[in-house]
Scaffold this motif. Structure first.
Motif, PDB file in Angstrom:
ATOM      1  N   VAL A  12       0.851  -1.188   0.000  1.00 49.04           N
ATOM      2  CA  VAL A  12       0.000   0.000   0.000  1.00 49.04           C
ATOM      3  C   VAL A  12       0.883   1.233   0.000  1.00 49.04           C
ATOM      4  O   VAL A  12       2.018   1.205   0.495  1.00 49.04           O
ATOM      5  N   GLN A  13       0.366   2.300  -0.558  1.00 47.19           N
ATOM      6  CA  GLN A  13       1.115   3.554  -0.550  1.00 47.19           C
ATOM      7  C   GLN A  13       0.984   4.243   0.794  1.00 47.19           C
ATOM      8  O   GLN A  13       0.008   4.023   1.536  1.00 47.19           O
ATOM      9  N   ALA A  14       1.961   5.059   1.097  1.00 45.51           N
ATOM     10  CA  ALA A  14       1.909   5.832   2.335  1.00 45.51           C
ATOM     11  C   ALA A  14       0.612   6.630   2.389  1.00 45.51           C
ATOM     12  O   ALA A  14       0.174   7.202   1.393  1.00 45.51           O
ATOM     13  N   GLY A  15      -0.005   6.627   3.565  1.00 45.13           N
ATOM     14  CA  GLY A  15      -1.284   7.284   3.750  1.00 45.13           C
ATOM     15  C   GLY A  15      -2.472   6.366   3.555  1.00 45.13           C
ATOM     16  O   GLY A  15      -3.607   6.736   3.871  1.00 45.13           O
ATOM     17  N   GLY A  16      -2.212   5.190   3.023  1.00 44.42           N
ATOM     18  CA  GLY A  16      -3.279   4.236   2.776  1.00 44.42           C
ATOM     19  C   GLY A  16      -3.658   3.437   4.008  1.00 44.42           C
ATOM     20  O   GLY A  16      -3.132   3.657   5.103  1.00 44.42           O
ATOM     21  N   SER A  17      -4.570   2.491   3.807  1.00 43.93           N
ATOM     22  CA  SER A  17      -5.100   1.689   4.911  1.00 43.93           C
ATOM     23  C   SER A  17      -5.086   0.210   4.556  1.00 43.93           C
ATOM     24  O   SER A  17      -5.157  -0.163   3.382  1.00 43.93           O
ATOM     25  N   THR A  69      -6.402   0.442  15.010  1.00 47.68           N
ATOM     26  CA  THR A  69      -7.466   0.040  15.912  1.00 47.68           C
ATOM     27  C   THR A  69      -7.542  -1.475  15.954  1.00 47.68           C
ATOM     28  O   THR A  69      -7.704  -2.114  14.907  1.00 47.68           O
ATOM     29  N   ILE A  70      -7.420  -2.030  17.140  1.00 45.43           N
ATOM     30  CA  ILE A  70      -7.570  -3.464  17.308  1.00 45.43           C
ATOM     31  C   ILE A  70      -8.989  -3.751  17.773  1.00 45.43           C
ATOM     32  O   ILE A  70      -9.561  -3.005  18.574  1.00 45.43           O
ATOM     33  N   SER A  71      -9.560  -4.825  17.262  1.00 48.99           N
ATOM     34  CA  SER A  71     -10.903  -5.226  17.665  1.00 48.99           C
ATOM     35  C   SER A  71     -10.999  -6.742  17.559  1.00 48.99           C
ATOM     36  O   SER A  71     -10.119  -7.389  16.998  1.00 48.99           O
ATOM     37  N   GLN A  82      -7.120  -2.715  12.229  1.00 51.47           N
ATOM     38  CA  GLN A  82      -7.357  -1.698  11.205  1.00 51.47           C
ATOM     39  C   GLN A  82      -6.196  -0.706  11.258  1.00 51.47           C
ATOM     40  O   GLN A  82      -5.945  -0.108  12.313  1.00 51.47           O
ATOM     41  N   MET A  83      -5.530  -0.538  10.140  1.00 55.18           N
ATOM     42  CA  MET A  83      -4.368   0.343  10.097  1.00 55.18           C
ATOM     43  C   MET A  83      -4.624   1.455   9.084  1.00 55.18           C
ATOM     44  O   MET A  83      -4.824   1.178   7.890  1.00 55.18           O
TER      45      MET A  83
END
Length: 123
Positions: A12-17, A69-71, A82-83
């Motif tokens: 993924v590119q920087a800034g992505g998720s 966020t961990i869930s 979730q990053m």
């Protein structure tokens, strides 16, 4: 036989998720706190995030706070990470792990580990 299987890694590119998943089997998932660790080339495996058995308490390393966020879903025996706003320094193999202890940041208290999923963030 206990299995932890990570998925969702990629480039993924920087800034992505990215959203990592860790599907577990062979253990009573709700009895374990879950953690995410990462290991970059040539570096030690570091703590990223953890969540308690019920999902009511979480812990993050400083670099992950506000971005990750961990869930968990105890009905699906799965933990997620979730990053968002990914940075090149997040590049690493990400591992999920299960522990019955509360010292979440210590890798040696985790009994079960997955095989890891590669996350690569390009600048």
């Amino acid at each position: 036989q206990v299995q932890l299987v990570e998925s969702g890694g990629g480039l993924v590119q920087a800034g992505g998720s990215l959203r990592l998943s860790c599907a577990t089997s062979g253990l009573t998932f709700s009895m374990y706190a879950m953690g995410w660790f990462r290991q970059a080339p040539g570096k030690e495996r570091d703590f990223v995030a953890a969540i308690n058995r019920s999902g009511t308490s979480t812990d993050y390393t400083d670099s992950a706070k506000g971005r990750f966020t961990i869930s968990r879903d105890n009905a699906k025996n799965t933990v997620y990470l979730q990053m968002n706003n990914l940075k090149p320094e997040d590049t690493a193999i990400y591992y999920c792990a299960a522990t019955m202890y509360t010292e979440y940041r210590r890798s040696d208290v985790y009994r079960y580990w997955g095989q890891g999923t590669q996350v690569t963030v390009s600048s």
